[in-house]
Structures are given as structure tokens and as C-alpha cells.
Design a protein around this motif. Structure first.
Motif, PDB file in Angstrom:
ATOM      1  N   TRP A   1      11.348   6.705  13.063  1.00  0.00           N
ATOM      2  CA  TRP A   1      12.457   7.828  12.957  1.00  0.00           C
ATOM      3  C   TRP A   1      12.841   7.942  11.667  1.00  0.00           C
ATOM      4  O   TRP A   1      13.139   9.150  11.016  1.00  0.00           O
ATOM      5  CB  TRP A   1      13.274   7.313  14.039  1.00  0.00           C
ATOM      6  CG  TRP A   1      14.689   8.411  13.944  1.00  0.00           C
ATOM      7  CD1 TRP A   1      14.696   9.813  14.337  1.00  0.00           C
ATOM      8  CD2 TRP A   1      15.651   8.151  12.973  1.00  0.00           C
ATOM      9  NE1 TRP A   1      15.839  10.255  14.193  1.00  0.00           N
ATOM     10  CE2 TRP A   1      16.523   9.367  13.231  1.00  0.00           C
ATOM     11  CE3 TRP A   1      16.136   7.269  12.433  1.00  0.00           C
ATOM     12  CZ2 TRP A   1      17.874   9.613  12.927  1.00  0.00           C
ATOM     13  CZ3 TRP A   1      17.467   7.455  11.953  1.00  0.00           C
ATOM     14  CH2 TRP A   1      18.226   8.534  12.004  1.00  0.00           C
ATOM     15  N   ALA A   2      13.322   6.893  10.951  1.00  0.00           N
ATOM     16  CA  ALA A   2      13.687   6.734   9.581  1.00  0.00           C
ATOM     17  C   ALA A   2      12.794   7.428   8.662  1.00  0.00           C
ATOM     18  O   ALA A   2      13.182   8.200   7.874  1.00  0.00           O
ATOM     19  CB  ALA A   2      14.137   5.439   9.129  1.00  0.00           C
TER      20      ALA A   2
ATOM     21  N   ASN B   1       0.758  -1.205   0.148  1.00  0.00           N
ATOM     22  CA  ASN B   1       0.001  -0.122  -0.037  1.00  0.00           C
ATOM     23  C   ASN B   1       0.775   1.254   0.027  1.00  0.00           C
ATOM     24  O   ASN B   1       0.659   2.126  -0.805  1.00  0.00           O
ATOM     25  CB  ASN B   1      -1.070  -0.131   1.277  1.00  0.00           C
ATOM     26  CG  ASN B   1      -2.080   1.141   1.122  1.00  0.00           C
ATOM     27  OD1 ASN B   1      -2.951   0.712   0.243  1.00  0.00           O
ATOM     28  ND2 ASN B   1      -1.823   2.102   1.601  1.00  0.00           N
ATOM     29  N   ALA B   2       1.724   1.641   0.878  1.00  0.00           N
ATOM     30  CA  ALA B   2       2.793   2.506   0.965  1.00  0.00           C
ATOM     31  C   ALA B   2       3.854   2.842  -0.011  1.00  0.00           C
ATOM     32  O   ALA B   2       3.712   3.683  -0.543  1.00  0.00           O
ATOM     33  CB  ALA B   2       3.484   2.497   2.398  1.00  0.00           C
ATOM     34  N   SER B   3       4.138   1.930  -0.409  1.00  0.00           N
ATOM     35  CA  SER B   3       5.342   1.454  -1.759  1.00  0.00           C
ATOM     36  C   SER B   3       4.272   1.989  -3.049  1.00  0.00           C
ATOM     37  O   SER B   3       4.804   2.976  -3.791  1.00  0.00           O
ATOM     38  CB  SER B   3       5.716   0.434  -1.848  1.00  0.00           C
ATOM     39  OG  SER B   3       5.033  -0.714  -1.993  1.00  0.00           O
TER      40      SER B   3
ATOM     41  N   MET C   1       5.985   1.354   6.713  1.00  0.00           N
ATOM     42  CA  MET C   1       7.034   2.260   6.553  1.00  0.00           C
ATOM     43  C   MET C   1       8.227   1.811   6.007  1.00  0.00           C
ATOM     44  O   MET C   1       9.119   2.563   5.305  1.00  0.00           O
ATOM     45  CB  MET C   1       7.308   2.627   8.045  1.00  0.00           C
ATOM     46  CG  MET C   1       6.271   3.405   9.032  1.00  0.00           C
ATOM     47  SD  MET C   1       6.845   3.876  10.657  1.00  0.00           S
ATOM     48  CE  MET C   1       6.587   2.358  11.491  1.00  0.00           C
ATOM     49  N   LEU C   2       8.489   0.414   5.836  1.00  0.00           N
ATOM     50  CA  LEU C   2       9.437  -0.102   4.744  1.00  0.00           C
ATOM     51  C   LEU C   2       8.720  -0.051   3.616  1.00  0.00           C
ATOM     52  O   LEU C   2       9.643   0.483   2.475  1.00  0.00           O
ATOM     53  CB  LEU C   2       9.513  -1.541   5.296  1.00  0.00           C
ATOM     54  CG  LEU C   2      10.677  -2.272   4.250  1.00  0.00           C
ATOM     55  CD1 LEU C   2      11.952  -1.757   4.599  1.00  0.00           C
ATOM     56  CD2 LEU C   2      10.643  -3.775   4.529  1.00  0.00           C
ATOM     57  N   GLY C   3       7.594   0.116   3.337  1.00  0.00           N
ATOM     58  CA  GLY C   3       7.003   0.373   2.164  1.00  0.00           C
ATOM     59  C   GLY C   3       7.174   1.694   1.614  1.00  0.00           C
ATOM     60  O   GLY C   3       7.494   2.287   0.410  1.00  0.00           O
TER      61      GLY C   3
END
Length: 268
Positions: A254-255, A90-92, A167-169
Motif C-alpha cells: 500500500w505504501a 535491486n529496487a533501490s 518494496m523497502l528498496g
């Protein structure tokens, strides 16, 4: 000469711009919900195919694992796989589409801070992951009679895993410049890590050094911890999984805040 007091100034918010966060979150949810057949139904069908191949077709051929029937052992792992893959997707996909189509100004122009962008995108991704996980859980019930031994453990690993992968996406979507690169991340990193994390087998049965290597795979702890909430037994240390998931979620938060603050691959 213009009076500075009458010059329009950017709107300032004390604390978090919750209206902006809510708008971005709803944008992300509506974006995947409009194509629900592709983003929700298709992953569920894929999971059911796994259940048919590994459980129904091999019924009676696979012995119980640690006293747990094979179907009840595999089902929670498949649910977690669906959560992980869809939160990442979804995020990517949202960010790479925004970059390619030139619509990133939709969330860069409004008064949204890096923290608010992180919250909006990660919650949107987590919502899709959890939605697919819930639908998947309902659909696999006819094949596996899953019980619940610890609802708090299920909720903890479900939420932290979906947030972490969302968040990795974000990173993958910002890094990739075309869909081929994004597909490479999913096919050569995410998929191997999920398949080699004990979804269909006991990690203890792997030969060395693969059994030890699996203990350094964070997705192993996500799946193992999530499964333990259903069957009441974990292969690895449950507390290691809890601490690792919490630390990774904070580090990824944080990243993501850092890359949004710097405008990496968005403003340059």
C-alpha cells in the motif's frame, strides 16, 4: 476546429495492463542479469566467505545449537541474508539510477498505473533476491547438510521477505538523491538489522534488554521462520512471524502504491 472523436486518446485498460507489467518486470530482471558477476556471483562469494570463517575455520569450536550442528544452523540464515540484501539492492539501485541518469520517463511515460509499477519493481527485486538465494543454497551444501522439514514455511518466508525488502528498496531509491545516501541506509539500517537478528547465534543467549529488543526486529522473524523450515525448530513464535510478514508485505504494498501515485521524488 478539431473533431474530438478523431483526437488521439490515451489507451485505456480494463483491469491491469499485464503487458506493461511484464515489460517492466523483464526490464528489471535483464538489468541485473546483464551484470550477473556483480549482482549474483559476488553476493554468493561473500556468503561462502562467511561460511568459511564461521563454520570451517571454527569447526569443532562451536557446539550444536538446540541440537542442530552449527553449520546447519548458520546456513539458512546466510541464505536469507542474501535474499534480503539483494532484493533491497535491486529496487533501490534501479530507481536511484533512473533518477540520476534521467531515465525515469522509461516507466513513467508508458500507461502504467501505480499498482502496476509496484508489481513490476517488487517482483523484479524478489526475483533477484530468490535467484541469489537459490545459488547460495547450492553453494553452501558442501559445508552444511541441510534438510527440509517444511517446504511451505521456506517458500512463505522466502517470498514475503524478498517482496517486503524489494518494496523497502523502492522507498530508499526514491528517497535517496545520491548513492552515498543509499549506502547509508544499507550500512546503518539494513545491515545491522540483518546481523543482529540471530543469523550466527541464538537470540535467547543475548543479555537483556537486547534479547527482548530482538523480538521486535521483523528480520529476526524472517530468518527464524525461514530457518525453521530446514531444521524444524524456531526460536520465536512461527505464527507471529507468519502474521507479521503478511501484514508488513501488505502495508509496504500500500505504501509503494501511494508513493508512485503521488509521484514523490519522481515528478517533482
Amino acid at each position: 476546429m478539431t473533431d474530438p472523436s478523431t483526437t488521439p486518446q490515451p489507451r485505456r485498460y480494463d483491469g491491469i495492463n499485464w503487458i506493461g507489467v511484464q515489460t517492466l518486470y523483464l526490464r528489471e530482471v535483464r538489468r541485473f542479469w546483464k551484470v550477473g558477476a556483480q549482482t549474483v556471483a559476488a553476493p554468493v562469494v561473500t556468503t561462502l566467505l562467511y561460511m568459511l570463517v564461521f563454520v570451517v575455520a571454527l569447526k569443532g569450536a562451536r557446539p550444536p545449537l538446540h541440537g542442530t550442528p552449527f553449520a546447519e544452523f548458520v546456513a539458512p540464515g546466510l541464505i536469507m541474508m542474501a535474499i534480503l540484501n539483494n532484493a533491497f539492492a535491486n529496487a533501490s539501485s534501479s530507481l536511484i539510477q533512473a533518477k540520476i541518469m534521467g531515465t525515469s520517463t522509461d516507466f513513467l511515460t508508458p500507461p502504467l498505473s501505480p499498482l502496476e509499477l509496484t508489481i513490476g519493481f517488487s517482483l523484479g527485486a524478489a526475483t533477484r533476491g530468490i535467484a541469489v538465494g537459490l545459488v547460495t543454497a547450492v553453494c553452501v551444501l558442501p559445508f552444511a547438510k541441510m534438510g527440509v522439514t517444511n517446504i511451505a514455511v521456506i517458500l512463505w518466508f522466502g517470498l514475503t521477505a524478498s517482496l517486503m525488502m524489494g518494496m523497502l528498496g523502492v522507498f530508499a531509491g526514491l528517497w535517496a538523491e545520491k548513492f552515498d545516501q543509499l549506502a547509508a541506509v544499507q550500512n546503518f539500517l539494513i545491515m545491522p538489522m540483518t546481523f543482529l537478528s540471530g543469523t550466527f547465534y541464538l537470540v535467547d543467549n543475548l543479555p537483556e534488554p537486547f534479547a527482548t529488543i530482538s523480538l521486535f526486529n521483523p528480520i529476526f522473524y524472517m530468518i527464524d521462520g525461514f530457518r525453521s523450515g530446514f531444521i524444524g525448530h524456531a526460536e520465536g513464535s512461527l505464527w507471529v512471524g507468519v502474521v507479521m510478514s503478511a501484514v508488513l508485505t501488505l502495508v509496504m504494498s500500500w505504501a509503494c502504491w501511494s508513493v508512485f501515485k503521488s509521484g514523490w521524488r519522481l515528478k517533482s
